[in-house]
Design a protein around this motif. Structure first.
Motif, PDB file in Angstrom:
ATOM      1  N   GLY A 292       0.892  -1.372   0.031  1.00 52.11           N
ATOM      2  CA  GLY A 292      -0.008   0.021   0.016  1.00 52.11           C
ATOM      3  C   GLY A 292       0.758   1.227  -0.006  1.00 52.11           C
ATOM      4  N   PRO A 293       0.156   2.296  -0.090  1.00 50.75           N
ATOM      5  CA  PRO A 293       1.044   3.641  -0.059  1.00 50.75           C
ATOM      6  C   PRO A 293       1.884   3.935   1.465  1.00 50.75           C
ATOM      7  N   PRO A 294       2.960   4.933   1.353  1.00 51.06           N
ATOM      8  CA  PRO A 294       3.528   5.066   2.564  1.00 51.06           C
ATOM      9  C   PRO A 294       2.728   5.684   3.580  1.00 51.06           C
ATOM     10  N   LEU A 295       2.922   5.728   4.955  1.00 51.90           N
ATOM     11  CA  LEU A 295       2.143   6.108   5.948  1.00 51.90           C
ATOM     12  C   LEU A 295       2.254   7.711   5.953  1.00 51.90           C
ATOM     13  N   GLY A 296       1.197   8.303   6.212  1.00 48.68           N
ATOM     14  CA  GLY A 296       1.139   9.752   6.370  1.00 48.68           C
ATOM     15  C   GLY A 296       0.491  10.391   5.034  1.00 48.68           C
ATOM     16  N   THR A 297       0.036   9.610   3.991  1.00 47.37           N
ATOM     17  CA  THR A 297      -0.296  10.008   2.880  1.00 47.37           C
ATOM     18  C   THR A 297      -2.090  10.092   2.887  1.00 47.37           C
ATOM     19  N   GLY A 298      -2.554   9.301   4.046  1.00 50.78           N
ATOM     20  CA  GLY A 298      -4.021   9.261   3.960  1.00 50.78           C
ATOM     21  C   GLY A 298      -4.670   8.681   2.995  1.00 50.78           C
ATOM     22  N   PHE A 299      -4.198   7.841   2.422  1.00 50.35           N
ATOM     23  CA  PHE A 299      -4.788   7.091   1.181  1.00 50.35           C
ATOM     24  C   PHE A 299      -5.309   5.711   1.686  1.00 50.35           C
ATOM     25  N   GLY A 300      -4.569   5.145   2.588  1.00 47.66           N
ATOM     26  CA  GLY A 300      -5.013   3.989   3.266  1.00 47.66           C
ATOM     27  C   GLY A 300      -4.967   2.902   2.397  1.00 47.66           C
ATOM     28  N   GLY A 301      -5.635   1.775   2.291  1.00 47.08           N
ATOM     29  CA  GLY A 301      -5.702   0.714   1.334  1.00 47.08           C
ATOM     30  C   GLY A 301      -4.668  -0.509   1.472  1.00 47.08           C
ATOM     31  N   TYR A 302      -4.381  -0.895   2.729  1.00 47.27           N
ATOM     32  CA  TYR A 302      -3.711  -1.809   2.944  1.00 47.27           C
ATOM     33  C   TYR A 302      -4.205  -3.246   3.153  1.00 47.27           C
ATOM     34  N   ARG A 303      -3.305  -4.525   2.771  1.00 50.46           N
ATOM     35  CA  ARG A 303      -3.934  -5.730   2.997  1.00 50.46           C
ATOM     36  C   ARG A 303      -2.975  -6.646   3.713  1.00 50.46           C
ATOM     37  N   THR A 304      -3.635  -7.735   4.414  1.00 48.10           N
ATOM     38  CA  THR A 304      -2.772  -8.596   5.011  1.00 48.10           C
ATOM     39  C   THR A 304      -2.373  -9.919   4.211  1.00 48.10           C
ATOM     40  N   THR A 305      -1.037 -10.290   4.078  1.00 47.27           N
ATOM     41  CA  THR A 305      -0.787 -11.470   3.519  1.00 47.27           C
ATOM     42  C   THR A 305      -0.364 -12.349   4.369  1.00 47.27           C
ATOM     43  N   LYS A 306      -0.817 -13.808   4.453  1.00 46.31           N
ATOM     44  CA  LYS A 306      -0.321 -14.900   5.254  1.00 46.31           C
ATOM     45  C   LYS A 306       0.486 -15.707   4.549  1.00 46.31           C
ATOM     46  N   VAL A 307       1.778 -16.159   5.208  1.00 48.35           N
ATOM     47  CA  VAL A 307       2.715 -16.898   4.565  1.00 48.35           C
ATOM     48  C   VAL A 307       3.226 -17.917   5.558  1.00 48.35           C
ATOM     49  N   PRO A 308       3.677 -19.159   5.334  1.00 54.81           N
ATOM     50  CA  PRO A 308       4.122 -20.045   6.341  1.00 54.81           C
ATOM     51  C   PRO A 308       5.321 -19.446   6.848  1.00 54.81           C
ATOM     52  N   CYS A 309       5.467 -19.708   8.050  1.00 58.49           N
ATOM     53  CA  CYS A 309       6.719 -19.324   8.805  1.00 58.49           C
ATOM     54  C   CYS A 309       6.654 -20.152  10.118  1.00 58.49           C
ATOM     55  N   GLY A 310       7.370 -21.577   9.784  1.00 62.37           N
ATOM     56  CA  GLY A 310       7.562 -22.516  10.879  1.00 62.37           C
ATOM     57  C   GLY A 310       8.905 -22.280  11.780  1.00 62.37           C
ATOM     58  N   PRO A 311       9.003 -23.238  12.921  1.00 61.65           N
ATOM     59  CA  PRO A 311      10.180 -23.080  13.561  1.00 61.65           C
ATOM     60  C   PRO A 311      11.366 -23.135  12.839  1.00 61.65           C
ATOM     61  N   GLY A 312      12.407 -22.365  12.936  1.00 62.61           N
ATOM     62  CA  GLY A 312      13.485 -22.472  12.175  1.00 62.61           C
ATOM     63  C   GLY A 312      13.710 -21.594  10.922  1.00 62.61           C
ATOM     64  N   THR A 313      12.354 -20.766  10.566  1.00 66.97           N
ATOM     65  CA  THR A 313      12.494 -20.151   9.291  1.00 66.97           C
ATOM     66  C   THR A 313      12.863 -18.736   9.757  1.00 66.97           C
ATOM     67  N   VAL A 314      13.970 -18.167   9.117  1.00 71.30           N
ATOM     68  CA  VAL A 314      14.430 -17.011   9.307  1.00 71.30           C
ATOM     69  C   VAL A 314      13.650 -15.860   8.538  1.00 71.30           C
ATOM     70  N   LEU A 315      13.030 -14.696   9.317  1.00 68.99           N
ATOM     71  CA  LEU A 315      12.387 -13.747   8.401  1.00 68.99           C
ATOM     72  C   LEU A 315      13.482 -12.507   8.580  1.00 68.99           C
ATOM     73  N   PHE A 316      13.866 -12.101   7.462  1.00 68.13           N
ATOM     74  CA  PHE A 316      14.910 -11.140   7.127  1.00 68.13           C
ATOM     75  C   PHE A 316      14.190  -9.962   6.617  1.00 68.13           C
ATOM     76  N   MET A 317      14.153  -8.565   7.382  1.00 70.81           N
ATOM     77  CA  MET A 317      13.644  -7.383   7.043  1.00 70.81           C
ATOM     78  C   MET A 317      14.799  -6.247   6.966  1.00 70.81           C
ATOM     79  N   TYR A 318      14.470  -5.313   6.178  1.00 69.04           N
ATOM     80  CA  TYR A 318      15.615  -4.303   5.821  1.00 69.04           C
ATOM     81  C   TYR A 318      14.995  -3.162   5.340  1.00 69.04           C
ATOM     82  N   THR A 319      15.902  -1.917   5.258  1.00 64.81           N
ATOM     83  CA  THR A 319      15.440  -0.718   4.422  1.00 64.81           C
ATOM     84  C   THR A 319      15.927  -0.505   3.373  1.00 64.81           C
ATOM     85  N   ASP A 320      15.477   0.296   2.606  1.00 64.14           N
ATOM     86  CA  ASP A 320      15.864   0.672   1.110  1.00 64.14           C
ATOM     87  C   ASP A 320      17.425   0.827   1.110  1.00 64.14           C
TER      88      ASP A 320
END
Length: 563
Positions: free
Chosen positions: A479-507
Motif C-alpha cells: 500500500g502507499p506510505p504512511l502519512g499520505t492518508g490514502f489507506g488501502g492496506y492488505r494482510t498477506t499470510k505466509v508459512p513461517c514455521g520453527p527455524g524459518t528466518v525472517l529477514f527485514m531491511y530498509t532500502d
C-alpha cells in the motif's frame, strides 16, 4: 644626482636649431652620440629625470639614471640597423615623486647627417607612470575578482570542517601566500578539547599548505591535527579579539616572536626567507570560527592593503562554509545520538524467539536518516516485528521516526491484524501533524500455528529463509506510505514455521543509483544461513555483500522461532 661639472664634446649638428625646435615640446627629447652619451636634452626631459641639462651632457644614460636599466644593447641595434625601437623602463629617476615605481616609455630613432653618416640617436621619452600604475591596478583587481569567483566553487565543496579548511589553505597557496595555515577552535572540529593554561589561547591546526620549496616547514612546526598554544599578545589572539586582520613585517626577532610560537626560534624563519605575514579572522555574524595565517617568503612581495582586502573577503566566504559545516556536524551528532537511543537492540519477546539487528549509518557527508525497527510481544505467544523508514534526513527525520515508533507500539497491543494497524497508524499520523511520510513493514508471527501475517505501507518485501534452503523474496500487496492518508492496506499470510528466518531491511541495503529496484531486491533471493547457523553471522554476510557502497542508512533485522 650627477655632477654638472662636465665638458660636452663638439656636436656634428646644430644644437641651437634643435633646441629651438624641441625646447617647447611636452614630451622628453634627448640626442645621444654614437657612444650613447647625451648631447642634448629638452626641458621636458630635465623635469622627467630630475636632472638639469648640464648634468646630462657628455654622460652615459646609466651615469645619469643609475636606477634605470639603460638597455644599451637595444640602443646599439638601432645605431647598427636603423630600425626604430620602443622600450619600457621601470625604476626611479631623480625627480621628486610619491610613486614607488616610475614607468618611462622611450622611442629611439637613428640620426644621420646629410651624407648619410650615423651621428647618433634621438630619444623621445614619455612618463607613463600614472597610466601604467592604473593599468597594473586594474589587472590586479581583475586577478583578485577571478580569484574570488574561483573560490566560490573551490572552497566549501563538502560539509566537513577539516575538508573546508584544507580547501581554503590549498586555494590561497600560491595565489596569495607561500604558506597558509588554518586554525580553528577545537570544539568546532569535533575533536577532544584539551584545556589550555590561563592566559593562553589553544587552537587546533586544521590545515596547512605551502609552496614546494617550503613544504618541509611542516616537519619543523605544527602540522594539521596539532594543538597550538598562543600567548594573549600573539598575532592570532589579537586578530580574534579585534576581529580585524593583523599585518606583520618580520624586520626583527621581536616581530617574529610576536607572531606566534616558534619551537625552533626566529632563526628558522630567517633561514627560510620568511619576511611578512597576514592573519585574518574567520568570522560569521560576529562569531569567530578561527583564523587563517598567510606567510610570504623569498622573492614574494610584502602584503599590501589590497591583499588584506582580498584575504578578508576570502576568509569571510570560507567562514560561512565553516559555519554551515559546524552546524551540520552538530545536527549530525544530535541525530545519531537520537537514532541510537531509539534503535537499542530489541530483546527477544519470548524465550523461543531469536532476534538479531544492525543499524549502519551512511557514509560521511550524508545526513542521518529515519530508519527504525522494533519487536513487540503480543498475547498467546505471538510477536510483532516492524521495519520502517521515515522519508528525509537529519534531526527532523529522527524525531518523526520516534513518533511513528511510539504510535505503532500503542496500536500493537490492540491485537489488530497488520493491515488494520497500518490503517490506524496512517490516520493517527495525519491527525498528529507529522509532515514526513514513512514506509513501514509489519509482520506478526504466530509460532504455535507456523504462520506470519504481513502488511506493507510502501516498504520493500522481506526475505524468508527456510531451514536448509536459500531465501525467497516474499510476494505481498504493497500500500502507499504512511502519512499520505490514502489507506488501502492488505494482510498477506505466509508459512513461517520453527527455524524459518525472517529477514527485514530498509532500502539503503539494496537501492542503487541507475539500477531498477526489483533487480536489486531480487539479489536477496540467494541469501542463505552461514554454516554457523547464527543470525549475527547472516547479518555480517549481508552487510559485507550489499552494504559497502550504500548511499543511505541501512537497518536490518533477522529473526526466527524455535519449538
Amino acid at each position: 644626482m650627477p655632477s654638472e661639472e662636465h665638458v660636452a664634446k663638439p656636436t656634428p649638428f646644430d644644437l641651437a636649431g634643435t633646441a629651438a625646435l624641441l625646447g617647447g615640446a611636452l614630451v622628453g627629447v634627448a640626442v645621444l652620440d654614437t657612444e650613447l652619451r647625451y648631447l642634448y636634452v629638452n626641458p621636458a626631459l630635465e623635469r622627467i629625470n630630475g636632472v638639469t641639462a648640464a648634468g646630462h651632457l657628455g654622460r652615459y644614460v646609466f651615469e645619469v639614471l643609475p636606477e634605470i636599466e639603460a638597455r644599451e644593447d637595444v640602443l646599439r641595434k638601432v645605431l647598427a640597423d636603423g630600425r626604430p625601437r620602443e622600450l619600457m623602463y621601470t625604476g626611479q629617476t631623480w625627480a621628486v615623486s610619491d610613486l614607488e615605481q616610475r614607468y618611462l616609455h622611450g622611442t629611439y630613432h637613428r640620426l644621420e647627417d646629410e651624407e648619410g653618416e650615423v651621428v647618433g640617436l634621438v630619444a623621445v621619452v614619455l612618463d607613463v607612470s600614472e597610466s601604467e600604475i592604473r593599468h597594473e591596478e586594474l589587472k590586479r583587481a581583475r586577478r583578485h575578482l577571478a580569484l574570488l569567483d574561483t573560490a566560490a566553487v573551490s572552497i566549501g565543496t563538502t560539509l566537513d570542517m577539516d575538508t573546508t579548511c584544507r580547501e581554503l589553505a590549498d586555494f590561497v597557496v600560491p595565489a596569495l601566500a607561500d604558506v597558509a595555515a588554518v586554525e580553528v577552535f577545537p570544539p568546532d572540529v569535533g575533536h577532544e578539547v584539551r584545556h589550555a593554561p590561563p592566559g593562553v589561547l589553544r587552537m587546533r591546526r586544521a590545515a596547512l599548505a605551502a609552496v614546494p620549496e617550503l613544504r618541509d616547514m611542516g616537519d619543523q612546526f605544527s602540522r594539521p591535527g596539532d594543538y597550538i598554544d598562543y600567548q594573549e599578545d600573539a598575532a592570532l589572539p589579537r586578530c580574534l579579539v579585534t576581529n580585524a586582520p593583523v599585518l606583520l613585517s618580520f624586520d626583527s626577532d621581536e616581530a617574529l616572536n610576536a607572531w606566534g610560537p616558534a619551537p625552533e626560534g626566529p632563526g628558522v624563519y630567517r633561514a627560510r626567507g620568511i619576511h611578512s605575514a597576514l592573519v585574518v579572522p574567520l568570522t560569521v555574524r560576529g562569531l569567530p570560527q578561527g583564523a587563517v595565517s598567510l606567510v610570504r617568503a623569498g622573492g614574494s612581495p610584502p602584503f599590501t592593503e589590497e591583499d588584506v582586502l582580498v584575504a578578508r573577503e576570502l576568509a569571510g566566504r570560507a567562514a560561512v562554509d565553516l559555519e554551515h559545516a559546524r552546524r551540520y556536524t552538530h545536527e549530525q551528532s544530535i541525530a545519531r545520538e537520537l537514532q541510537r537511543s531509539l534503535l537499542s537492540e530489541p530483546r527477544g519477546p519470548h524465550p523461543h524467539v531469536e532476534i538479531a539487528s544492525r543499524y549502519l549509518p551512511a557514509e560521511e557527508g550524508v545526513l542521518v536518516g529515519g530508519d527504525w525497527f522494533d519487536v513487540i510481544p503480543l498475547r498467546d505467544g505471538r510477536h510483532l516485528k516492524a521495519m520502517g523508514d521515515v522519508m528525509g534526513h537529519g534531526v527532523e527525520a529522527s524525531v518523526a521516526m520516534s513518533h511513528y515508533r511510539s504510535m505503532l507500539r500503542l496500536l500493537a497491543y490492540d491485537d489488530l491484524p497488520p493491515h488494520e494497524i497500518l490503517e490506524q497508524l496512517d490516520r493517527m499520523v495525519e491527525r498528529s501533524g507529522i509532515d514526513r511520510a514513512a514506509t513501514c513493514l509489519i509482520a506478526v508471527v504466530d509460532r504455535a500455528v507456523g504462520v506470519c501475517e504481513m502488511a506493507s505501507a510502501g516498504h520493500l518485501p522481506p526475505v524468508l529463509i527456510d531451514p536448509g534452503s536459500v531465501g525467497r523474496v516474499t510476494s505481498l500487496s504493497v500500500g502507499p506510505p504512511l502519512g499520505t492518508g490514502f489507506g488501502g492496506y492488505r494482510t498477506t499470510k505466509v508459512p513461517c514455521g520453527p527455524g524459518t528466518v525472517l529477514f527485514m531491511y530498509t532500502d539503503g541495503l539494496v537501492e542503487r543509483r541507475g539500477e531498477d529496484i526489483d533487480v536489486s531486491v531480487g539479489r536477496l533471493a540467494g541469501l542463505a544461513l552461514p554454516a554457523s547457523g547464527k543470525l549475527e553471522d547472516l547479518l555480517d554476510e549481508v552487510l559485507d555483500r550489499f552494504g559497502q557502497d550504500a548511499q543511505d542508512d541501512i537497518a536490518v533485522m533477522a529473526s526466527r522461532t524455535s519449538r
